[in-house]
Design an enzyme around this catalytic site. Structure first.
Site, mmCIF file in Angstrom:
data_model
loop_
_atom_site.group_PDB
_atom_site.id
_atom_site.type_symbol
_atom_site.label_atom_id
_atom_site.label_comp_id
_atom_site.label_asym_id
_atom_site.label_seq_id
_atom_site.Cartn_x
_atom_site.Cartn_y
_atom_site.Cartn_z
ATOM 1 N N ALA A 66 0.775 -1.238 0.064
ATOM 2 C CA ALA A 66 -0.039 0.039 0.213
ATOM 3 C C ALA A 66 0.822 1.333 0.058
ATOM 4 O O ALA A 66 1.880 1.193 0.518
ATOM 5 C CB ALA A 66 -0.868 -0.013 1.158
ATOM 6 N N GLY A 111 0.530 -5.101 1.220
ATOM 7 C CA GLY A 111 -0.789 -4.762 0.315
ATOM 8 C C GLY A 111 -0.623 -5.636 -0.828
ATOM 9 O O GLY A 111 -1.452 -6.196 -1.635
ATOM 10 N N GLU A 114 -1.086 -9.044 -0.093
ATOM 11 C CA GLU A 114 -2.473 -9.299 0.097
ATOM 12 C C GLU A 114 -3.150 -9.429 -1.447
ATOM 13 O O GLU A 114 -4.157 -10.255 -1.359
ATOM 14 C CB GLU A 114 -2.986 -8.206 0.761
ATOM 15 C CG GLU A 114 -2.396 -8.500 2.367
ATOM 16 C CD GLU A 114 -2.666 -7.347 3.377
ATOM 17 O OE1 GLU A 114 -2.459 -6.205 2.881
ATOM 18 O OE2 GLU A 114 -3.318 -7.453 4.308
ATOM 19 N N GLU A 134 4.574 -5.072 7.365
ATOM 20 C CA GLU A 134 3.880 -4.170 8.096
ATOM 21 C C GLU A 134 4.269 -3.964 9.669
ATOM 22 O O GLU A 134 4.320 -2.690 10.103
ATOM 23 C CB GLU A 134 2.399 -4.564 8.145
ATOM 24 C CG GLU A 134 1.388 -4.308 6.852
ATOM 25 C CD GLU A 134 1.605 -5.450 5.872
ATOM 26 O OE1 GLU A 134 2.617 -6.157 5.932
ATOM 27 O OE2 GLU A 134 0.797 -5.292 4.999
HETATM 28 N N1 CO8 Z 1 4.345 3.093 -1.078
HETATM 29 C C1 CO8 Z 1 4.841 4.161 -1.592
HETATM 30 N N2 CO8 Z 1 6.000 4.323 -2.229
HETATM 31 C C2 CO8 Z 1 6.961 3.293 -2.480
HETATM 32 C C3 CO8 Z 1 6.624 2.117 -1.894
HETATM 33 C C4 CO8 Z 1 5.266 2.141 -1.197
HETATM 34 N N3 CO8 Z 1 4.950 0.977 -0.462
HETATM 35 N N4 CO8 Z 1 7.496 0.848 -2.237
HETATM 36 C C5 CO8 Z 1 8.453 1.624 -3.071
HETATM 37 N N5 CO8 Z 1 8.078 3.107 -3.146
HETATM 38 C C6 CO8 Z 1 8.523 4.267 -3.874
HETATM 39 C C7 CO8 Z 1 9.857 4.556 -3.237
HETATM 40 O O1 CO8 Z 1 9.374 5.562 -2.105
HETATM 41 C C8 CO8 Z 1 10.494 5.308 -4.361
HETATM 42 O O2 CO8 Z 1 10.132 6.351 -4.473
HETATM 43 P P1 CO8 Z 1 10.937 7.723 -4.681
HETATM 44 O O3 CO8 Z 1 12.034 7.538 -5.912
HETATM 45 O O4 CO8 Z 1 9.985 8.860 -4.903
HETATM 46 O O5 CO8 Z 1 11.717 7.973 -3.508
HETATM 47 C C9 CO8 Z 1 10.439 4.367 -5.561
HETATM 48 O O6 CO8 Z 1 9.144 3.596 -5.268
HETATM 49 C C10 CO8 Z 1 11.493 3.285 -5.560
HETATM 50 O O7 CO8 Z 1 11.696 2.436 -4.451
HETATM 51 P P2 CO8 Z 1 13.100 2.387 -3.932
HETATM 52 O O8 CO8 Z 1 14.082 3.582 -4.062
HETATM 53 O O9 CO8 Z 1 13.030 2.096 -2.184
HETATM 54 O O10 CO8 Z 1 13.678 1.087 -4.593
HETATM 55 P P3 CO8 Z 1 14.471 0.179 -3.997
HETATM 56 O O11 CO8 Z 1 14.940 -0.891 -4.957
HETATM 57 O O12 CO8 Z 1 15.802 0.649 -3.300
HETATM 58 O O13 CO8 Z 1 13.535 -0.913 -3.126
HETATM 59 C C11 CO8 Z 1 11.730 -1.806 -2.015
HETATM 60 C C12 CO8 Z 1 12.554 -1.575 -3.250
HETATM 61 C C13 CO8 Z 1 12.528 -2.892 -1.234
HETATM 62 C C14 CO8 Z 1 10.394 -2.492 -2.629
HETATM 63 C C15 CO8 Z 1 11.372 -0.638 -1.166
HETATM 64 O O14 CO8 Z 1 11.037 0.516 -1.793
HETATM 65 C C16 CO8 Z 1 10.444 -0.868 0.049
HETATM 66 O O15 CO8 Z 1 11.023 -1.424 1.047
HETATM 67 N N6 CO8 Z 1 9.527 -0.304 -0.245
HETATM 68 C C17 CO8 Z 1 8.648 -0.452 1.034
HETATM 69 C C18 CO8 Z 1 7.899 -1.817 1.018
HETATM 70 C C19 CO8 Z 1 6.674 -1.935 2.064
HETATM 71 O O16 CO8 Z 1 7.142 -1.569 3.349
HETATM 72 N N7 CO8 Z 1 5.461 -2.335 1.878
HETATM 73 C C20 CO8 Z 1 4.471 -2.548 2.767
HETATM 74 C C21 CO8 Z 1 3.808 -1.377 2.845
HETATM 75 S S1 CO8 Z 1 2.474 -1.328 4.118
HETATM 76 C C22 CO8 Z 1 1.196 -2.081 3.452
HETATM 77 O O17 CO8 Z 1 1.110 -2.469 2.237
HETATM 78 C C23 CO8 Z 1 0.053 -2.182 4.430
HETATM 79 C C24 CO8 Z 1 -1.401 -2.889 3.637
HETATM 80 C C25 CO8 Z 1 -2.399 -2.891 4.159
HETATM 81 C C26 CO8 Z 1 -3.040 -1.468 4.394
HETATM 82 C C27 CO8 Z 1 -4.301 -1.444 5.409
HETATM 83 C C28 CO8 Z 1 -4.504 0.107 5.680
HETATM 84 C C29 CO8 Z 1 -5.364 0.005 6.788
#
Ligand code: CO8
Length: 260
Positions: A66, A111, A114, A134
Protein backbone atom coordinates in the site's frame (compact mmCIF):
# COMPACT_ATOMS: atom_id res chain seq x y z
CA UNK A 1 -13.91 2.47 -19.19
CA UNK A 2 -10.62 4.38 -19.25
CA UNK A 3 -8.05 3.73 -16.52
CA UNK A 4 -5.08 5.94 -15.72
CA UNK A 5 -3.26 3.51 -13.40
CA UNK A 6 -4.07 0.24 -15.16
CA UNK A 7 -3.46 -1.23 -18.58
CA UNK A 8 -5.89 -3.87 -19.80
CA UNK A 9 -5.23 -6.01 -22.87
CA UNK A 10 -7.61 -8.77 -23.90
CA UNK A 11 -6.29 -11.65 -26.00
CA UNK A 12 -8.12 -14.92 -26.78
CA UNK A 13 -10.65 -14.53 -23.96
CA UNK A 14 -7.96 -13.63 -21.40
CA UNK A 15 -7.69 -10.14 -19.90
CA UNK A 16 -4.21 -9.09 -18.82
CA UNK A 17 -4.50 -6.40 -16.14
CA UNK A 18 -1.24 -4.52 -15.48
CA UNK A 19 -0.89 -2.10 -12.59
CA UNK A 20 1.02 0.65 -14.25
CA UNK A 21 2.92 2.84 -11.78
CA UNK A 22 6.43 1.36 -12.04
CA UNK A 23 8.11 4.51 -10.66
CA UNK A 24 6.49 3.88 -7.28
CA UNK A 25 6.80 0.09 -7.57
CA UNK A 26 3.07 -0.09 -8.39
CA UNK A 27 2.18 0.88 -4.81
CA UNK A 28 -1.53 0.73 -4.06
CA UNK A 29 -2.97 4.19 -3.41
CA UNK A 30 -6.67 5.04 -3.22
CA UNK A 31 -6.84 5.71 -6.96
CA UNK A 32 -5.29 2.35 -7.92
CA UNK A 33 -7.60 0.52 -5.51
CA UNK A 34 -10.67 2.27 -6.96
CA UNK A 35 -9.57 1.47 -10.51
CA UNK A 36 -8.89 -2.18 -9.64
CA UNK A 37 -12.39 -2.44 -8.17
CA UNK A 38 -13.96 -0.91 -11.30
CA UNK A 39 -11.83 -2.96 -13.69
CA UNK A 40 -12.61 -6.32 -12.06
CA UNK A 41 -16.31 -5.42 -11.92
CA UNK A 42 -16.22 -4.53 -15.62
CA UNK A 43 -14.26 -7.66 -16.63
CA UNK A 44 -16.64 -9.87 -14.65
CA UNK A 45 -19.57 -8.49 -16.64
CA UNK A 46 -17.78 -8.91 -20.00
CA UNK A 47 -18.83 -12.27 -21.45
CA UNK A 48 -15.89 -12.27 -23.90
CA UNK A 49 -13.47 -12.52 -20.94
CA UNK A 50 -13.11 -15.99 -19.42
CA UNK A 51 -9.92 -15.66 -17.35
CA UNK A 52 -7.78 -12.83 -15.98
CA UNK A 53 -4.05 -12.42 -15.34
CA UNK A 54 -2.93 -9.68 -12.93
CA UNK A 55 0.63 -8.32 -12.94
CA UNK A 56 2.70 -5.20 -12.25
CA UNK A 57 4.51 -3.00 -14.77
CA UNK A 58 8.31 -2.94 -14.83
CA UNK A 59 10.86 -5.51 -13.83
CA UNK A 60 11.18 -4.78 -10.12
CA UNK A 61 7.78 -5.09 -8.53
CA UNK A 62 4.41 -6.74 -8.76
CA UNK A 63 3.22 -4.34 -6.05
CA UNK A 64 5.52 -3.06 -3.25
CA UNK A 65 2.60 -2.53 -0.87
CA UNK A 66 0.00 0.00 0.00
CA UNK A 67 1.20 3.56 -0.63
CA UNK A 68 3.18 4.47 2.48
CA UNK A 69 3.30 8.15 1.52
CA UNK A 70 -0.51 8.31 1.33
CA UNK A 71 -0.95 6.29 4.54
CA UNK A 72 1.56 8.25 6.63
CA UNK A 73 -0.76 11.26 7.05
CA UNK A 74 -3.97 9.31 7.66
CA UNK A 75 -6.22 9.74 10.66
CA UNK A 76 -7.67 6.68 12.32
CA UNK A 77 -10.92 7.12 10.40
CA UNK A 78 -9.09 7.54 7.09
CA UNK A 79 -6.95 4.47 7.84
CA UNK A 80 -10.11 2.49 8.49
CA UNK A 81 -11.63 3.68 5.20
CA UNK A 82 -8.43 2.91 3.32
CA UNK A 83 -8.32 -0.60 4.80
CA UNK A 84 -11.93 -1.14 3.75
CA UNK A 85 -11.16 0.11 0.21
CA UNK A 86 -8.41 -2.52 -0.07
CA UNK A 87 -10.48 -5.30 1.48
CA UNK A 88 -13.30 -4.52 -0.96
CA UNK A 89 -10.92 -5.32 -3.84
CA UNK A 90 -9.67 -8.56 -2.24
CA UNK A 91 -13.22 -9.71 -1.55
CA UNK A 92 -14.27 -8.81 -5.10
CA UNK A 93 -11.47 -11.00 -6.48
CA UNK A 94 -13.07 -13.93 -4.65
CA UNK A 95 -16.60 -13.04 -5.69
CA UNK A 96 -16.10 -12.52 -9.41
CA UNK A 97 -16.95 -15.50 -11.53
CA UNK A 98 -13.71 -15.53 -13.56
CA UNK A 99 -10.47 -17.04 -12.27
CA UNK A 100 -7.65 -14.57 -11.63
CA UNK A 101 -3.99 -15.62 -11.80
CA UNK A 102 -1.44 -13.36 -10.10
CA UNK A 103 1.80 -13.17 -12.10
CA UNK A 104 4.22 -11.88 -9.48
CA UNK A 105 7.17 -10.34 -11.31
CA UNK A 106 9.24 -8.88 -8.45
CA UNK A 107 8.38 -7.53 -4.99
CA UNK A 108 4.99 -8.54 -3.59
CA UNK A 109 5.09 -6.77 -0.25
CA UNK A 110 2.39 -5.92 2.27
CA UNK A 111 -0.73 -4.94 0.34
CA UNK A 112 0.94 -6.35 -2.79
CA UNK A 113 1.18 -9.79 -1.22
CA UNK A 114 -2.41 -9.38 -0.01
CA UNK A 115 -3.48 -8.58 -3.57
CA UNK A 116 -1.71 -11.69 -4.89
CA UNK A 117 -3.32 -13.78 -2.11
CA UNK A 118 -6.73 -12.46 -3.18
CA UNK A 119 -6.21 -14.09 -6.59
CA UNK A 120 -7.08 -17.73 -7.26
CA UNK A 121 -3.45 -18.76 -7.55
CA UNK A 122 0.01 -17.29 -7.93
CA UNK A 123 2.85 -17.81 -10.41
CA UNK A 124 6.12 -16.03 -9.74
CA UNK A 125 9.33 -15.07 -11.51
CA UNK A 126 12.65 -16.26 -10.07
CA UNK A 127 13.37 -12.74 -8.80
CA UNK A 128 10.02 -12.41 -6.96
CA UNK A 129 10.22 -11.59 -3.24
CA UNK A 130 7.43 -11.85 -0.70
CA UNK A 131 6.97 -10.19 2.70
CA UNK A 132 4.57 -8.62 5.12
CA UNK A 133 6.72 -5.65 6.30
CA UNK A 134 3.77 -4.02 8.10
CA UNK A 135 5.14 -4.63 11.61
CA UNK A 136 8.28 -2.69 10.63
CA UNK A 137 5.96 0.27 9.98
CA UNK A 138 3.99 -0.17 13.20
CA UNK A 139 0.86 -1.55 11.53
CA UNK A 140 -0.60 -4.94 10.64
CA UNK A 141 -1.64 -6.33 7.25
CA UNK A 142 -4.97 -4.62 6.59
CA UNK A 143 -6.16 -5.91 3.21
CA UNK A 144 -7.08 -9.40 4.42
CA UNK A 145 -3.54 -10.78 4.86
CA UNK A 146 -4.03 -11.97 8.44
CA UNK A 147 -7.01 -13.99 7.21
CA UNK A 148 -5.95 -15.24 3.79
CA UNK A 149 -2.34 -16.27 4.51
CA UNK A 150 -3.05 -18.64 7.46
CA UNK A 151 -5.88 -20.21 5.46
CA UNK A 152 -3.45 -20.84 2.60
CA UNK A 153 -0.27 -21.98 4.40
CA UNK A 154 -1.28 -22.60 8.02
CA UNK A 155 -0.94 -20.59 11.22
CA UNK A 156 2.73 -21.25 11.98
CA UNK A 157 4.27 -20.12 8.72
CA UNK A 158 1.82 -17.24 8.36
CA UNK A 159 2.60 -16.05 11.89
CA UNK A 160 6.35 -16.22 11.21
CA UNK A 161 6.01 -14.04 8.10
CA UNK A 162 3.61 -11.55 9.70
CA UNK A 163 5.42 -11.23 13.07
CA UNK A 164 8.94 -10.87 11.63
CA UNK A 165 8.30 -8.91 8.44
CA UNK A 166 11.08 -10.96 6.84
CA UNK A 167 11.36 -11.28 3.09
CA UNK A 168 11.30 -14.69 1.43
CA UNK A 169 12.39 -15.80 -2.03
CA UNK A 170 10.16 -17.19 -4.74
CA UNK A 171 11.63 -20.64 -4.03
CA UNK A 172 10.67 -20.46 -0.34
CA UNK A 173 7.22 -19.10 -1.22
CA UNK A 174 6.76 -22.04 -3.57
CA UNK A 175 7.95 -24.54 -0.95
CA UNK A 176 5.49 -23.02 1.55
CA UNK A 177 2.55 -23.20 -0.87
CA UNK A 178 2.10 -19.48 -1.54
CA UNK A 179 3.27 -19.83 -5.14
CA UNK A 180 2.20 -22.63 -7.49
CA UNK A 181 5.11 -22.40 -9.92
CA UNK A 182 8.22 -20.33 -10.64
CA UNK A 183 9.37 -19.24 -14.10
CA UNK A 184 12.29 -17.28 -15.52
CA UNK A 185 11.41 -13.58 -15.49
CA UNK A 186 11.01 -13.41 -19.29
CA UNK A 187 8.76 -16.48 -19.31
CA UNK A 188 6.41 -15.58 -16.46
CA UNK A 189 3.74 -13.73 -18.44
CA UNK A 190 3.91 -16.20 -21.32
CA UNK A 191 3.26 -19.07 -18.91
CA UNK A 192 0.57 -17.22 -16.97
CA UNK A 193 -1.24 -16.33 -20.20
CA UNK A 194 -0.87 -19.93 -21.42
CA UNK A 195 -2.46 -21.22 -18.23
CA UNK A 196 -5.24 -18.62 -18.44
CA UNK A 197 -5.88 -19.57 -22.08
CA UNK A 198 -6.19 -23.23 -21.04
CA UNK A 199 -8.81 -22.17 -18.48
CA UNK A 200 -10.55 -19.99 -21.09
CA UNK A 201 -10.85 -22.96 -23.46
CA UNK A 202 -12.82 -25.26 -21.13
CA UNK A 203 -16.42 -24.92 -19.96
CA UNK A 204 -16.57 -21.44 -18.44
CA UNK A 205 -19.70 -22.23 -16.40
CA UNK A 206 -17.91 -25.24 -14.92
CA UNK A 207 -14.86 -23.11 -14.07
CA UNK A 208 -17.09 -20.45 -12.51
CA UNK A 209 -18.94 -23.03 -10.39
CA UNK A 210 -15.65 -24.67 -9.39
CA UNK A 211 -14.38 -21.29 -8.13
CA UNK A 212 -17.67 -20.73 -6.30
CA UNK A 213 -17.40 -24.16 -4.61
CA UNK A 214 -13.74 -23.66 -3.62
CA UNK A 215 -14.05 -20.07 -2.33
CA UNK A 216 -17.36 -20.51 -0.49
CA UNK A 217 -16.59 -24.05 0.65
CA UNK A 218 -13.54 -22.76 2.53
CA UNK A 219 -15.88 -20.83 4.83
CA UNK A 220 -18.21 -23.78 5.49
CA UNK A 221 -18.08 -26.96 7.50
CA UNK A 222 -17.02 -29.92 5.37
CA UNK A 223 -20.53 -31.32 5.41
CA UNK A 224 -22.06 -28.00 4.27
CA UNK A 225 -19.34 -27.71 1.64
CA UNK A 226 -20.16 -31.16 0.27
CA UNK A 227 -23.86 -30.21 0.17
CA UNK A 228 -23.02 -26.95 -1.62
CA UNK A 229 -20.83 -28.78 -4.14
CA UNK A 230 -23.62 -31.29 -4.85
CA UNK A 231 -26.11 -28.50 -5.53
CA UNK A 232 -23.75 -26.73 -7.96
CA UNK A 233 -22.96 -30.08 -9.60
CA UNK A 234 -26.69 -30.69 -10.10
CA UNK A 235 -27.34 -27.23 -11.54
CA UNK A 236 -24.72 -27.81 -14.25
CA UNK A 237 -26.85 -30.67 -15.62
CA UNK A 238 -29.32 -28.02 -16.79
CA UNK A 239 -26.60 -26.29 -18.83
CA UNK A 240 -25.87 -26.57 -22.55
CA UNK A 241 -22.16 -26.83 -21.69
CA UNK A 242 -22.69 -30.11 -19.80
CA UNK A 243 -24.62 -31.58 -22.76
CA UNK A 244 -22.02 -30.34 -25.24
CA UNK A 245 -19.06 -31.56 -23.13
CA UNK A 246 -20.44 -35.06 -22.71
CA UNK A 247 -21.69 -35.42 -26.33
CA UNK A 248 -18.33 -34.20 -27.64
CA UNK A 249 -16.59 -36.86 -25.53
CA UNK A 250 -18.90 -39.59 -26.90
CA UNK A 251 -18.43 -38.33 -30.47
CA UNK A 252 -14.64 -38.06 -30.04
CA UNK A 253 -14.55 -34.37 -31.01
CA UNK A 254 -13.48 -31.15 -29.32
CA UNK A 255 -16.27 -29.58 -27.28
CA UNK A 256 -17.49 -26.13 -28.21
CA UNK A 257 -18.59 -24.52 -24.99
CA UNK A 258 -20.87 -21.49 -24.92
CA UNK A 259 -20.86 -20.69 -21.22
CA UNK A 260 -24.58 -21.37 -20.82
N1 CO8 B 1 4.54 3.07 -0.98
C1 CO8 B 1 4.91 4.23 -1.57
N2 CO8 B 1 6.02 4.35 -2.32
C2 CO8 B 1 6.78 3.24 -2.47
C3 CO8 B 1 6.47 2.02 -1.88
C4 CO8 B 1 5.27 1.95 -1.11
N3 CO8 B 1 4.84 0.81 -0.54
N4 CO8 B 1 7.43 1.12 -2.20
C5 CO8 B 1 8.31 1.77 -2.97
N5 CO8 B 1 7.93 3.06 -3.14
C6 CO8 B 1 8.60 4.11 -3.89
C7 CO8 B 1 9.84 4.62 -3.16
O1 CO8 B 1 9.48 5.58 -2.16
C8 CO8 B 1 10.64 5.24 -4.29
O2 CO8 B 1 10.05 6.49 -4.63
P1 CO8 B 1 11.01 7.81 -4.71
O3 CO8 B 1 11.93 7.51 -5.86
O4 CO8 B 1 10.05 8.92 -4.97
O5 CO8 B 1 11.72 7.89 -3.41
C9 CO8 B 1 10.34 4.29 -5.46
O6 CO8 B 1 9.14 3.58 -5.11
C10 CO8 B 1 11.44 3.27 -5.68
O7 CO8 B 1 11.68 2.61 -4.45
P2 CO8 B 1 13.17 2.46 -3.81
O8 CO8 B 1 14.04 3.59 -4.25
O9 CO8 B 1 13.00 2.23 -2.34
O10 CO8 B 1 13.63 1.13 -4.56
P3 CO8 B 1 14.59 0.00 -3.99
O11 CO8 B 1 14.83 -0.92 -5.15
O12 CO8 B 1 15.76 0.57 -3.31
O13 CO8 B 1 13.71 -0.79 -2.88
C11 CO8 B 1 11.71 -1.83 -1.99
C12 CO8 B 1 12.54 -1.44 -3.25
C13 CO8 B 1 12.46 -2.92 -1.22
C14 CO8 B 1 10.39 -2.37 -2.50
C15 CO8 B 1 11.53 -0.59 -1.11
O14 CO8 B 1 11.00 0.48 -1.91
C16 CO8 B 1 10.57 -0.80 0.03
O15 CO8 B 1 10.95 -1.35 1.05
N6 CO8 B 1 9.30 -0.36 -0.12
C17 CO8 B 1 8.32 -0.43 0.93
C18 CO8 B 1 7.81 -1.84 1.10
C19 CO8 B 1 6.77 -1.93 2.20
O16 CO8 B 1 7.04 -1.66 3.36
N7 CO8 B 1 5.55 -2.31 1.83
C20 CO8 B 1 4.46 -2.48 2.76
C21 CO8 B 1 3.68 -1.23 2.88
S1 CO8 B 1 2.46 -1.34 4.15
C22 CO8 B 1 1.18 -2.13 3.43
O17 CO8 B 1 1.23 -2.56 2.32
C23 CO8 B 1 -0.05 -2.27 4.29
C24 CO8 B 1 -1.21 -2.88 3.52
C25 CO8 B 1 -2.48 -2.80 4.34
C26 CO8 B 1 -2.92 -1.38 4.50
C27 CO8 B 1 -4.15 -1.30 5.35
C28 CO8 B 1 -4.44 0.15 5.69
C29 CO8 B 1 -5.47 0.24 6.75
Amino acid sequence: MEYSKLRIDTIDGVALVTINSPRTMNALNSEVLAELYDAFTELDADSSVRAIVLTGAGEKAFVAGADIKEMSAMSSLEGHRFGKAGQRVMLLLEKITKPVIAAVNGYALGGGLELALGCDFIYASENARFAFPEVTLGIIPGFGGTQNLPRLIGRGRASELIFTGKMITAAKACEWGIVNEIFEAGELLVKAMESARAIASVGSLAVCYSKDAIVNGLNMSKEDGFRYEASLFGVLFSSEDQKEGMSAFAQKRKAEFKGK
